[in-house]
Each structure stands twice: as structure tokens, then as C-alpha cells.
Design an enzyme around this catalytic site. Structure first.
Site, PDB file in Angstrom:
ATOM      1  N   ASP A 255      44.753  48.295  39.244  1.00 17.48           N
ATOM      2  CA  ASP A 255      44.263  47.058  39.857  1.00 17.48           C
ATOM      3  C   ASP A 255      44.445  47.161  41.370  1.00 17.48           C
ATOM      4  O   ASP A 255      44.376  48.256  41.922  1.00 17.48           O
ATOM      5  CB  ASP A 255      45.026  45.860  39.266  1.00 17.48           C
ATOM      6  CG  ASP A 255      44.175  44.590  39.212  1.00 17.48           C
ATOM      7  OD1 ASP A 255      43.916  44.043  40.294  1.00 17.48           O
ATOM      8  OD2 ASP A 255      43.771  44.165  38.121  1.00 17.48           O
ATOM      9  N   HIS A 288      45.251  39.958  43.289  1.00 12.41           N
ATOM     10  CA  HIS A 288      44.713  40.006  41.935  1.00 12.41           C
ATOM     11  C   HIS A 288      45.636  40.773  41.001  1.00 12.41           C
ATOM     12  O   HIS A 288      45.930  40.331  39.875  1.00 12.41           O
ATOM     13  CB  HIS A 288      43.327  40.638  41.946  1.00 12.41           C
ATOM     14  CG  HIS A 288      42.627  40.619  40.621  1.00 12.41           C
ATOM     15  ND1 HIS A 288      42.732  41.645  39.706  1.00 12.41           N
ATOM     16  CD2 HIS A 288      41.825  39.693  40.051  1.00 12.41           C
ATOM     17  CE1 HIS A 288      42.015  41.355  38.636  1.00 12.41           C
ATOM     18  NE2 HIS A 288      41.450  40.172  38.810  1.00 12.41           N
ATOM     19  N   SER A 522      39.919  38.269  33.686  1.00 16.31           N
ATOM     20  CA  SER A 522      40.977  39.194  34.112  1.00 16.31           C
ATOM     21  C   SER A 522      42.334  38.746  33.600  1.00 16.31           C
ATOM     22  O   SER A 522      43.234  39.569  33.382  1.00 16.31           O
ATOM     23  CB  SER A 522      41.026  39.285  35.641  1.00 16.31           C
ATOM     24  OG  SER A 522      39.937  40.005  36.156  1.00 16.31           O
TER      25      SER A 522
END
Length: 794
Positions: A255, A288, A522
Site C-alpha cells: 500500500d 491510506h 479498501s
């Protein structure tokens, strides 16, 4: 992954237009040779336009019977690759014979059955190579404009790695000669993929579209914008949280990196690193990755925040950063190359489960039923390293599919999604060997007056993309909480409402909040990665196939979002629900634990191609007990066949299973063989009418749902059935189930054996006798009898 430098110009361009094309095209002619059976010769590709009303997207059998290999399926055409010039010449000769009409004395033209659906045939050419975004960009560019674009170039893979590398090297040389810059290249024989990332003028990119070696060219996807909503959680609420046990399994996260010292992550991160030369370290500069990591380690934290009672994380974490501060792969790097390096590193650290919550919005499976390139790369890596990948379906903005927003949108958005062409899966969600996760509406907290949630708990999130997957495979396989949006009573526009969102660790460098609220698929994927970690912890030696099977068998379906739709058959309702939710939501506990009334059996094996394995499963006495209480069975099958991105028949072999009762093992083999089309034709020609599995009554062929035809298109399969009354004995074989597992070769090497795992759950309601000890005794007896038979035979 957005395009860069759109206003720049090349000051030292060496060639223009046809000169550039000639330079690049010469590269191919220098390399002309016949290709291996699994590769592609760019000179031998045709576009066959078809009547889309009569030919389905997954009918490769008919094409292969005609000697044709489909490398891509589009809504109204097929891309056909021939193995040699004579094969192409024979196809064109047959097409000519058909076009001449019936010969004298014949009522039909030659090859009419097959060719009747074909409307035209043409070479694969310039118009077929640009992606939608590039085509739109070039349409706005005139001959005088020479802007610079960064594009991804897919090169046909010849089936031989040395030759593929040679093609990429020659293209690199030719592009450098004309002033273009090749940032990165990638090639995988296992996936059948070759790629380049190139920055060049629009004239050079336009010339690339004329080169036979090129399969596809498209601009980089645009970046995404995140809108986290900060909470008022204080640092003292997150003090002293339990850390991951030192012997807990390690899960990989690919990620944007992580903030390893965030209170929700502290003591759980083994390493935060990068293997990319685009980054100096593995620290999260976007947020994120930290969001996703907090769900993976802590799960749903809303109740834990409220109670102060925190669960112990089921795993530790190694984070490998591949995304930049804009949450995109560096524009000089191919995601396929970056992710391959990251996976190889994680595998070297003993990691079996990897969460990849990213995707390419410009690569949707709805634009062709072939495999997107990143999905194919993940499948080849899963097979090579024995990895379980967890990926989300990707997000879609409701405005893209909804039409005018109104009060009815809260309940009818699933039907609007079904009717829309823009909600299909995002690369790498179609990955066949991965567990793909859709977003679901979570249990909802109280919201301000006048705010109503979109959907009900358990329904698909209104932004979660939907299946099916490659060749109609069930995708997503499972769903997990991802949050939902709200609508105000006086304004039908969807809004972000904290009470309907998911609480996550805020990893943004410029944020003062420790916890924020967000939505997205996600955040659904790491829930399933947690379940995989729980399985790995319980069974450290389990293969990737077994981990997937044990997690999959735990899935339970929720209320269908189409339950209130009038005039919809049960079969249609089931099919549409599978597109959104797959087989349902998984349970960490049910993945690993057998209870008194809920017991799991599992096995791992290797099966030769075109073979059948049989398993006898004892039926618990409680299944025969009187009463209206429910009792049921679930069968999960997971396997990892080889794949090829540029094949319509994406999986090298196709496995399937049937559950029978009251049928002997020997008869089961005969019935399976009788299912084959060739056998059916032979029986018909001989005037025989023999029974097949399909002709058995439901008391003998357990009608698992979804059907065999629906589930067998994928590499992760689950079939379930529930009885609402007692089973009856009707012959000497009716006290056992026979599970028949079949492997049918498509294009794999005939000598290869296919690994797979099965997991079977048998359960009964609370008012029926327990099944655990009963099954345990019967299984031990069966093993003893099998051992005795083996000794006698020896």
C-alpha cells in the site's frame, strides 16, 4: 498513476509520423519467428465481429472446435490468434466458402452453423490498440499539437521469456532513437504479460498504434481524492492497547506504507519498508496504508472505542510501500513491476497472506472478459509463491450509475447498478486466485435527525463495484463492512455521514486526528485478511488453497438487496446477489472452529488433469432426527491453476464438484463420465438413454446453491444446501455423502497435477442433537476401515 507533463514538448524530436512508424515497425520485422503454442504471433491476429445477441461472452468451446484461439472477448467481437499461417489461411478459406452460399444440391452454406453469427473479419490494427482514455485524448489532438503523455504499453507476449525480453529491448532501443523515454518494463511468462511505461510525444504515441508488436496503449489513470472525517478520539483512549503476540502470523500489506507508531498500530508492525527505488523509506505519506492497517490489526473499532475493551490483534504486519503521497504508483514505475518486487520480498519473509487494497480505475473487466494485466500477474505470483491475496472490488461514484437522485435511491440503488455498464470490477479485483472482497453496509450507529442510510446492514455498499469476474466467475467471493453513505430527507444527494462510515487510524501527516471516518472497499478487504491470519495461526502448515477454502466455507449470506423486487424469480435474485456479495460475509471464528452443532472437515490433495477424486462424508445421525429444525452442508473448493492473460479460457484447467447421496463411488464415476458432451452424443447416436448426474433426483444429487455451472467458472467455489426436515434412508449408500471433485484440462500441460483443498461444514439447529462427536467417531471408523482394506490389498 495519473498522466504527467501534458504541457511539455520535445525539443529534439528525431522523427515524425510515418518515419517513426517505420523505425518501430522495423523492430518487429527483425524479430519475426513462429511462436510457441501458448504465445502470440502479432502477425496472426484477426478481429472477428459477431452478432452479440446470439453469441455469449464465455463460449470458447465453440471457437476452439473451429480451431480458433480467443485471446480477448468484447461485447460484439472476438480477438482471434492463430498458431501459424496455414491455420489462418484455412479459417479464411472456410469463411469464403460460407460467403459463397449453399453449393449446388445443398440447402445450407458450408460451415453455416459457426459462421452465421460472424458479421465481418478484419486484421487487428491501429483502431484496436488505444484504450478509451487515450483514444479520447488523441481525438482532441490535431497534427500541430505535440504534447507529452505518459502511457502504459502492453506488448504481445510470444510465450517464450527470452523472446519477450528481446521484443521489449528492441522496442526500448527504437523508442529511445526517436526521443521517447522508457521508464520501466515488465514481463511475466507465467501471466503471459509484457508491459512498458513510456513518456513520449503524442505523435510518437500515435505512431506506436501502428506497430504489430503492440497490443494496447493507454494513458495513466487519474489520481483519487480522499475525504476523511476527523473524530474527537483522544490519545488516552488509545493508550496501552494490546499488541500482537510475538508468535502471531505475519500478514503483508502492499500500500502507501504505514505510520508504525500510530497508537492503533504500535507494537504490531514488524517492518515498514519499500523495495522500490522510487521511495526512500516505507513511511506512509498519504494515510491510506495506515487506514487499511488499522482495520487489519484491530478490526471494527467502533465498539472497542466505546467500551474500552480491546481485542488482541490476530497477526503482525510487514508493510511494503508502493504508493506515493498522492496514493499512486510513481509515474516512472509500472504497478505490475513494483508489486512483483514487493510480493517477492514478503514471500522471502515467510508471508502467506497479503492485502492489496488498490486498483486501476481505467482497467475494468466490463470492457472485455479477458483478464486485466495486474490481475493476471497476481494470479501467477499466487501460484509461484503460495500466497493468498486479498483484494477489493474497487469503488464507483454513485453519480456515475444512479441517474437523478431521489428518495427511492436508498433502496433501489442495487438495481440501478445492475442496469449500468460502468460498475464492473477494477483491476486487480478479477484476479481468479485472490479472494475478492465487496463492500457491505455495516451495523449502523445513530445519526442526526433527517439523515437516512443508503441500504440496510448487510446490503452491498452503494459504491462497491460488482461482478462477475473473468468468464463469468463469481466475484467478489465475499463481502465485509465498508461503510455506506447517507441521504438527507430534504436533499436526495448522497452525503458522507460519520455514523454510517468506518472508524480507522488517521495516518495523514497533516492531520491532528488519531481516528477518522471513511468509506471504501479498501477497508473491507482487511477484514478478510484478518480471517486468513486466524486460519494460518490455527494451521501454520496450511497451503494457500486450504486457507482460502477454510475462510470461504465460513461465509454466510445476508438478506438479498433484491428481496423486495417484484416479478423477479428466485434464480434471478440469487444470480444478482452473487454479483454484489458473492457467497456472503466471512467469520473469523467459523473459519477455524468446530462446535458441537457446527463441524468442519477438510483435505488437501493433488489431482491429475481430466481426473476425478471421490470423498465419502459420513452423515450425522442428527440429519435423520425428526423435526422441522434446519440442518445443512457447505462445500468449499479452492485451487490454483496456471493462467494466461491473453486467453479467453483464462484458467489452465477447470475444477468442479458434485455432492451425491445414495450413489456408490463406482456409479458416481460412470455418471460423471456420462455428463461429457461427447458421451452424450455417442449415446444419442446409439439410441441409448443412460442416466447422468443431471438426471438424478434431488434426494440423490444434492442441489447445492449456487449451481455447479455458476460456481465452477472460478478458482474459489462454495456450494451450500439446507434441509428443513429429516433425511430418509432409501438404500445402502444413503447414509453417506459422496463428494466428487473433477478436474478438466483446458490448455495446461497434460502431465501436470493440480493442487487443491476442500472444506466441508455440516451443521444443525439448536434443537437437534450435536454432530461433532458423532462425526469424529464416524470419520475415525472410516479411516480404520480404509487402512484395513489397504492392508488386505497389499
Amino acid at each position: 498513476m495519473s498522466g504527467r507533463g501534458t504541457g511539455r514538448r520535445f525539443n529534439n524530436r528525431k522523427k515524425h509520423g510515418d518515419d517513426i512508424h517505420g523505425d518501430l515497425d522495423f523492430v518487429f520485422h527483425e524479430l519475426q519467428q513462429r511462436q510457441p503454442a501458448l504465445g502470440i504471433d502479432p502477425r496472426l491476429i484477426l478481429i472477428v465481429e459477431i452478432d452479440a445477441q446470439t453469441v455469449g461472452p464465455a463460449d470458447e468451446t465453440d471457437w476452439s472446435r473451429a480451431g480458433l484461439r480467443v485471446v480477448e472477448a468484447r461485447e460484439a467481437s472476438r480477438v482471434i490468434a492463430f498458431s501459424d499461417d496455414p491455420q489462418m489461411a484455412e479459417f479464411l478459406r472456410r469463411l469464403d466458402a460460407y460467403s459463397e452460399g449453399p453449393r449446388s444440391g445443398n440447402k445450407t452454406a458450408s460451415y453455416e452453423t459457426f459462421f452465421d453469427n460472424i458479421t465481418s473479419v478484419r486484421p487487428y490494427g491501429r483502431a484496436d490498440r488505444p484504450g478509451q482514455a487515450l483514444a479520447a485524448r488523441l481525438a482532441q489532438t490535431d497534427d500541430q499539437t505535440d504534447d507529452v503523455l505518459t502511457v502504459d504499453v502492453e506488448v504481445w507476449h510470444p510465450g517464450d521469456q527470452e523472446k519477450a525480453d528481446g521484443w521489449l529491448k528492441a522496442l526500448n532501443t527504437a523508442l529511445a532513437r526517436v526521443g521517447a523515454e522508457v521508464h520501466d518494463s515488465f514481463s511475466s511468462q507465467a501471466a503471459g504479460v509484457s508491459l512498458m511505461r513510456v513518456t513520449a510525444s503524442t505523435q510518437i504515441i500515435s505512431a506506436l498504434l501502428n506497430v504489430d508488436l503492440i497490443a494496447k496503449v493507454d494513458v495513466l489513470p487519474a489520481g483519487t481524492v480522499d475525504h476523511l472525517s476527523p473524530s474527537d478520539v483522544k490519545a488516552e483512549q488509545l493508550a496501552g492497547l494490546p499488541e500482537s503476540p510475538s508468535d502471531a502470523p505475519i500478514v503483508g500489506l502492499i500500500d502507501s506504507g504505514v505510520q508504525a507508531e500510530h497508537p492503533l498500530l504500535r507494537g504490531c508492525v514488524v517492518e515498514a519498508t519499500t523495495v522500490s527505488d522510487a521511495f526512500s523509506d516505507g513511511v506512509d505519506r498519504h494515510g491510506h496504508g495506515t487506514n487499511v492497517a488499522s482495520v487489519l490489526l484491530r478490526g471494527s473499532i467502533e465498539e472497542q472505542l466505546a467500551s474500552g475493551d480491546w481485542d488482541v490483534p490476530p497477526c503482525r504486519l510487514i508493510s511494503v510501500r508502493v504508493l506515493n503521497a498522492e496514493n499512486q504508483v510513481s509515474y516512472t514505475k509500472l504497478p505490475q513491476s513494483e508489486i512483483t518486487q514487493a510480493v517477492a520480498y514478503l514471500a522471502s519473509q515467510g508471508v502467506k497472506v497479503i492485502n492489496i487494497s488498490l486498483g486501476d480505475e481505467d482497467s475494468l473487466i466490463g470492457r472485455g472478459s479477458g483478464a486485466p494485466t495486474l490481475a493476471a500477474v497476481l494470479d501467477s505470483l499466487a501460484r509461484k509463491f503460495g500466497i493468498v491475496f486479498i483484494v477489493p472490488t474497487g469503488n464507483v461514484i454513485p453519480a456515475e450509475y444512479s441517474g437523478p437522485f431521489d428518495a427511492e435511491f436508498r433502496s433501489d440503488y442495487p438495481q440501478r447498478m445492475v442496469d449500468s455498464p460502468v460498475v464492473s470490477l477494477m483491476d486487480p479485483a478479477p484476479s481468479a486466485l485472490s479472494l475478492t472482497v465487496g463492500g457491505a453496509v455495516p451495523p449502523l450507529r445513530a445519526a442526526a435527525l433527517g439523515q437516512s442510510p443508503i441500504g440496510k446492514p448487510g446490503w452491498p455498499s452503494p459504491f462497491s463495484r460488482i461482478g462477475p469476474g473473468i468468464n463469468g466467475a463469481i466475484k467478489p467471493e465475499v463481502s465485509a463492512p465498508a461503510g455506506t453513505l447517507g441521504q438527507a430527507l430534504d436533499d436526495s444527494q448522497p452525503k458522507r455521514v460519520d455514523a454510517f462510515m468506518v472508524a480507522v487510524a488517521d495516518g495523514r501527516l497533516d492531520s491532528q486526528a488519531l481516528v477518522s471516518y471513511d468509506v471504501g472497499t479498501s477497508l473491507a478487504a482487511p477484514h478478510v485478511a484478518r480471517a486468513c491470519a486466524v486460519v494460518e495461526d490455527a494451521y501454520p502448515d496450511a497451503s494457500a488453497n486450504l486457507i482460502r477454502a477454510l475462510v470461504l466455507q465460513s461465509a454466510t449470506s445476508k438478506e438479498s438487496p433484491f428481496s423486495a423486487v417484484a416479478n423477479m424469480s428466485d434464480g434471478k435474485r440469487e444470480a444478482q446477489t452473487l454479483r454484489f456479495c458473492g457467497y456472503g460475509q466471512v467469520s473469523e471464528q467459523r473459519s477455524v472452529l468446530s462446535g458441537e452443532r457446527d463441524t468442519v472437515l477438510f483435505a488437501e490433495e493433488e489431482i491429475p488433469l481430466d481426473s476425478v477424486h471421490l470423498y465419502t462424508i459420513p452423515i450425522p445421525d442428527a440429519f435423520f432426527a425428526s423435526g422441522a429444525e434446519e440442518r445443512g452442508i457447505a462445500v468449499a473448493l479452492c485451487y490454483d491453476p496456471p493462467v494466461r492473460a491473453r486467453r479467453m479460457d483464462y484458467l489452465g484447467s477447470r475444477m468442479q464438484f458434485e455432492l451425491l447421496r445414495g450413489v456408490s463411488p463406482a456409479s458416481t464415476i460412470d455418471l460423471l463420465l456420462a455428463e461429457e458432451k461427447q458421451a452424450r452424443r455417442a449415446r444419442k447416436a446409439a439410441g441409448l438413454s443412460l442416466p447422468t448426474i443431471s438426471s438424478l433426483p434431488s434426494s440423490q444429487r444434492i442441489p447445492l446453491k449456487p449451481s455447479r455451472s455458476a460456481r465452477s467458472a472460478g478458482a474459489n467455489q462454495l456450494g451450500r444446501f439446507v434441509w428443513r426436515s429429516a433425511l430418509k434412508s432409501f438404500n445402502e449408500n444413503s447414509d453417506e455423502f459422496v463428494l466428487a471433485v473433477q478436474n478438466v484440462n483446458r490448455w495446461d500441460m497434460p502431465t501436470r497435477k493440480q493442487s487443491y483443498a476442500i472444506a466441508v461444514r455440516l451443521w444443525v439447529g439448536d434443537r437437534l442433537p450435536p454432530v461433532y462427536m458423532d462425526l469424529r467417531t464416524k470419520v475415525r471408523t472410516m479411516r480404520a476401515q480404509a487402512a484395513a482394506r489397504a492392508q488386505i490389498r497389499s
